[in-house]
Write a protein that holds these residues in place. Structure first.
Motif, PDB file in Angstrom:
ATOM      1  N   ASP A   1       0.826  -1.204   0.000  1.00  0.00           N
ATOM      2  CA  ASP A   1       0.000   0.000   0.000  1.00  0.00           C
ATOM      3  C   ASP A   1       0.862   1.257   0.000  1.00  0.00           C
TER       4      ASP A   1
ATOM      5  N   SER B   1     -11.703  -1.238   2.210  1.00  0.00           N
ATOM      6  CA  SER B   1     -11.701   0.147   2.706  1.00  0.00           C
ATOM      7  C   SER B   1     -10.381   0.473   3.389  1.00  0.00           C
TER       8      SER B   1
ATOM      9  N   LEU C   1      -7.544   3.346   2.235  1.00  0.00           N
ATOM     10  CA  LEU C   1      -7.015   4.405   3.098  1.00  0.00           C
ATOM     11  C   LEU C   1      -5.497   4.310   3.237  1.00  0.00           C
ATOM     12  N   ALA C   2      -4.960   3.087   3.233  1.00  0.00           N
ATOM     13  CA  ALA C   2      -3.510   2.917   3.340  1.00  0.00           C
ATOM     14  C   ALA C   2      -2.794   3.253   2.037  1.00  0.00           C
TER      15      ALA C   2
ATOM     16  N   LEU D   1      -4.013   5.622  -0.180  1.00  0.00           N
ATOM     17  CA  LEU D   1      -4.413   6.957  -0.630  1.00  0.00           C
ATOM     18  C   LEU D   1      -3.271   7.946  -0.418  1.00  0.00           C
TER      19      LEU D   1
ATOM     20  N   ASP E   1      -1.254  11.567   0.020  1.00  0.00           N
ATOM     21  CA  ASP E   1      -1.535  12.871   0.611  1.00  0.00           C
ATOM     22  C   ASP E   1      -2.052  13.819  -0.469  1.00  0.00           C
TER      23      ASP E   1
ATOM     24  N   ALA F   1     -15.347   5.534   3.182  1.00  0.00           N
ATOM     25  CA  ALA F   1     -13.943   5.542   3.609  1.00  0.00           C
ATOM     26  C   ALA F   1     -13.242   6.800   3.111  1.00  0.00           C
ATOM     27  N   LEU F   2     -13.506   7.162   1.865  1.00  0.00           N
ATOM     28  CA  LEU F   2     -12.923   8.397   1.331  1.00  0.00           C
ATOM     29  C   LEU F   2     -13.383   9.612   2.138  1.00  0.00           C
TER      30      LEU F   2
ATOM     31  N   SER G   1     -14.145   9.760   5.187  1.00  0.00           N
ATOM     32  CA  SER G   1     -13.472   9.803   6.481  1.00  0.00           C
ATOM     33  C   SER G   1     -12.091  10.435   6.382  1.00  0.00           C
ATOM     34  N   ARG G   2     -11.511  10.422   5.193  1.00  0.00           N
ATOM     35  CA  ARG G   2     -10.171  10.971   4.991  1.00  0.00           C
ATOM     36  C   ARG G   2     -10.184  12.344   4.334  1.00  0.00           C
ATOM     37  N   ILE G   3     -11.045  12.529   3.331  1.00  0.00           N
ATOM     38  CA  ILE G   3     -10.981  13.778   2.564  1.00  0.00           C
ATOM     39  C   ILE G   3     -12.281  14.584   2.637  1.00  0.00           C
TER      40      ILE G   3
ATOM     41  N   ALA H   1     -15.004  13.638  -1.165  1.00  0.00           N
ATOM     42  CA  ALA H   1     -15.308  12.249  -1.522  1.00  0.00           C
ATOM     43  C   ALA H   1     -16.520  12.152  -2.444  1.00  0.00           C
TER      44      ALA H   1
END
Length: 253
Positions: free
Chosen positions: A104, A142, A146-147, A149, A151, A189-190, A192-194, A198
């Motif tokens: 990843d 998911s 996330l692992a 993706l 920065d 999942a996206l 939750s990060r961006i 998303a």
């Protein structure tokens, strides 16, 4: 913002100069379906020649190295691929994760290198049949997303492709309900990060998409296009997939 349908052919280790006529035919097909974004990710040996035959399609690569240059015999940097005529690249395809042992972290680094060279990115994730049968598919994929993706991931330059590994090239596909559930899980999942970004990011389905099942798959709410293998090698087989995408146009994000 609307999520314009994105349909991309991945030729894998197929294609010689004799197949450039198919590239031209697919380019003409793309021009006839201008509401759909159509591309071909080709062997690196064809990128420069195909750039002059692409018509309404874009030309992409199938991988890039995470370093810009150096002692990496047999590898190609993102800048080299961009110079040859690629505007996109795939990273993290299951065949590279399995056959070349890519992690990843490798995939995230490649995505960042591609972006630095001005390439757009299709980031692939997916599960094995064992994971699917164990009932862990959404959680595992998911977490993989996330692992992997990078920065600064943004819908402006990155799309995600979900490819159930066990469905690639087999003619088997998950149920439509399973596809919908996975794509919804990946969008969550996206988010939750961006965050709100998303909703604009395109999530493609990859795994034995063909002219017979494309319309049903592309009609699923969170399926924003397809990453297509064998059915993209000829314009005749690719055409019904692009037409199906044209019949299921942009979804409001």
């Amino acid at each position: 913002m609307d999520r314009r349908k994105l349909v991309v052919g991945n030729w894998k280790m197929n294609g010689l100069m004799a197949q450039l006529g198919e590239v031209a035919a697919i380019g003409a097909l793309a021009a006839d379906h201008g509401d759909v974004e159509v591309g071909l990710c080709l062997p690196a040996t064809l990128i420069a020649a195909a750039d002059g035959q692409k018509g309404g399609a874009f030309i992409g690569a199938q991988d890039c190295h995470m370093q810009g240059n150096g002692a990496h015999t047999g590898c190609l940097s993102a800048a080299m691929l961009a110079e040859a005529g690629a505007s996109w690249t795939i990273v993290g395809h299951s065949e590279r994760r399995q056959d070349q042992g890519e992690s990843d972290a490798d995939v995230a680094a490649k995505a960042m290198a591609a972006r630095a060279a001005g390439l757009n990115v299709i980031l692939c994730v997916g599960e094995s049949l064992d994971v699917r049968d164990a009932g862990d598919a959404e959680a595992v994929v998911s977490a993989q997303l996330l692992a992997s993706l990078p920065d600064g991931a943004s819908a402006d330059w990155l799309a995600v492709a979900y490819e159930p590994i066990w469905a690639i090239g087999t003619g088997r596909i998950p149920t439509m309900e399973a596809v919908a559930t996975m794509h919804a899980a990946l969008r969550a999942a996206l988010a939750s990060r961006i965050g709100g970004e998303a909703g604009a990011m395109r999530i493609l389905y990859g795994g034995s998409m063909n002219g017979e099942n494309a319309a049903e798959l592309l009609g699923i709410a969170d399926v924003d296009g397809g990453l297509v293998g064998g059915a993209s090698l000829t314009a005749a087989k690719f055409a019904p997939i692009v037409a199906a995408a044209d019949g299921n146009l942009a979804v409001a994000a």
